[in-house]
Write an enzyme that holds these catalytic residues in place. Structure first.
Site, short mmCIF file in Angstrom:
data_model
loop_
_atom_site.label_atom_id
_atom_site.label_comp_id
_atom_site.label_asym_id
_atom_site.label_seq_id
_atom_site.Cartn_x
_atom_site.Cartn_y
_atom_site.Cartn_z
N CYS A 235 -2.28 -2.87 7.66
CA CYS A 235 -2.11 -3.77 6.51
C CYS A 235 -0.84 -4.59 6.58
CB CYS A 235 -2.23 -2.98 5.21
SG CYS A 235 -3.93 -2.41 4.98
N ASP B 207 0.79 -1.24 0.00
CA ASP B 207 0.00 0.00 0.00
C ASP B 207 0.83 1.29 0.00
OD1 ASP B 207 -1.89 -1.96 0.25
OD2 ASP B 207 -2.80 -1.23 2.09
N LYS C 142 -7.02 -4.86 -3.12
CA LYS C 142 -7.85 -5.47 -2.09
C LYS C 142 -8.90 -4.49 -1.61
CE LYS C 142 -4.08 -4.31 0.98
NZ LYS C 142 -4.70 -3.25 1.77
C1 VGL Z 1 -4.78 0.64 5.88
C2 VGL Z 1 -6.22 1.67 7.32
C3 VGL Z 1 -7.25 1.53 6.42
C4 VGL Z 1 -3.37 0.18 5.59
C5 VGL Z 1 -5.80 0.49 4.97
O1 VGL Z 1 -2.98 0.11 4.39
O2 VGL Z 1 -2.64 -0.10 6.57
N1 VGL Z 1 -5.01 1.23 7.05
N2 VGL Z 1 -7.03 0.93 5.24
#
Ligand code: VGL
Ligand code: ZN
Length: 196
Positions: free
Chosen positions: A149, A14, A101
């Protein structure tokens, strides 16, 4: 000694504008440093013939993942928007596979599984199949965020039988509570993740 070989995959989690850019809607402190560390890892992985995969949080405009729809997070990583794009400073090769995702409104914390926030039902992303298809045994993880994540992906990777290493200087935490990142690292270490 290198961390990488052909049975090892670098999974970069991410590294998207909403997390990695200071102007992102869920900007993580230290996100820019994480991009630099990820670039170093990509160079090393590619040099040693390892697979590099990037995950992307990829949400619809409305999802129970978002506070405005009953969840906890500000709107972030809406598919097709600037916030969902990988950081332009992240030097990922164009041919590196990307795993998205949360595309159907699920909570997509783990790169391996998504979870329907209402029913709790879990479903796999394509990541495990991708790794198994290349006979990957070990995964090296870096990216954002340590306490969500990265944690979920690392625990799933251990559960699925991969040897897991976390790049210690290649992650940063959201820290909704100030010690969340440290607790996540302890939980990963406890599960057998090598942190270094
Ligand atoms: C994430 C919070 C909400 C992450 C993703 O990538 O860690 N954190 N969605
Ligand atoms: Zn999200």
């Amino acid at each position: 000694m290198s961390r990488y070989d052909e049975r090892t995959a670098l999974v970069v989690i991410d590294l998207q504008n909403d997390f990695a850019d200071p102007a992102g809607s869920l900007a993580v402190d230290g996100g820019e440093h994480v991009v630099a560390a990820a670039n170093r890892e990509v160079r090393s992985a590619v040099g040693d013939g390892a697979l590099v995969v990037a995950t992307q949080d990829w949400h619809p405009e409305s999802t129970p993942h978002f506070a405005k729809d009953g969840g906890v997070w500000p709107v972030h990583c809406v598919g097709g928007t600037w916030g969902a794009e990988l950081s332009p400073r992240f030097e990922l090769r164009a041919d590196a596979p990307r795993v998205r995702k949360g595309t159907n409104g699920e909570d997509g914390y783990s790169g391996f599984t998504v979870r329907d926030p209402e029913s709790g039902k879990e479903a796999p992303t394509g990541l495990e199949g991708l790794l198994r298809g290349r006979e990957i045994r070990r995964v090296v993880l870096c990216g954002l965020a340590t306490d969500y994540c990265v944690l979920a992906t690392a625990l799933d990777a251990v559960r699925l039988g991969f040897e897991v290493r976390l790049v210690a200087d290649g992650v940063a935490a959201v820290n909704l509570h100030p010690t969340d990142g440290e607790r996540a690292l302890a939980e990963m270490a406890e599960a057998g993740v090598v942190i270094g």
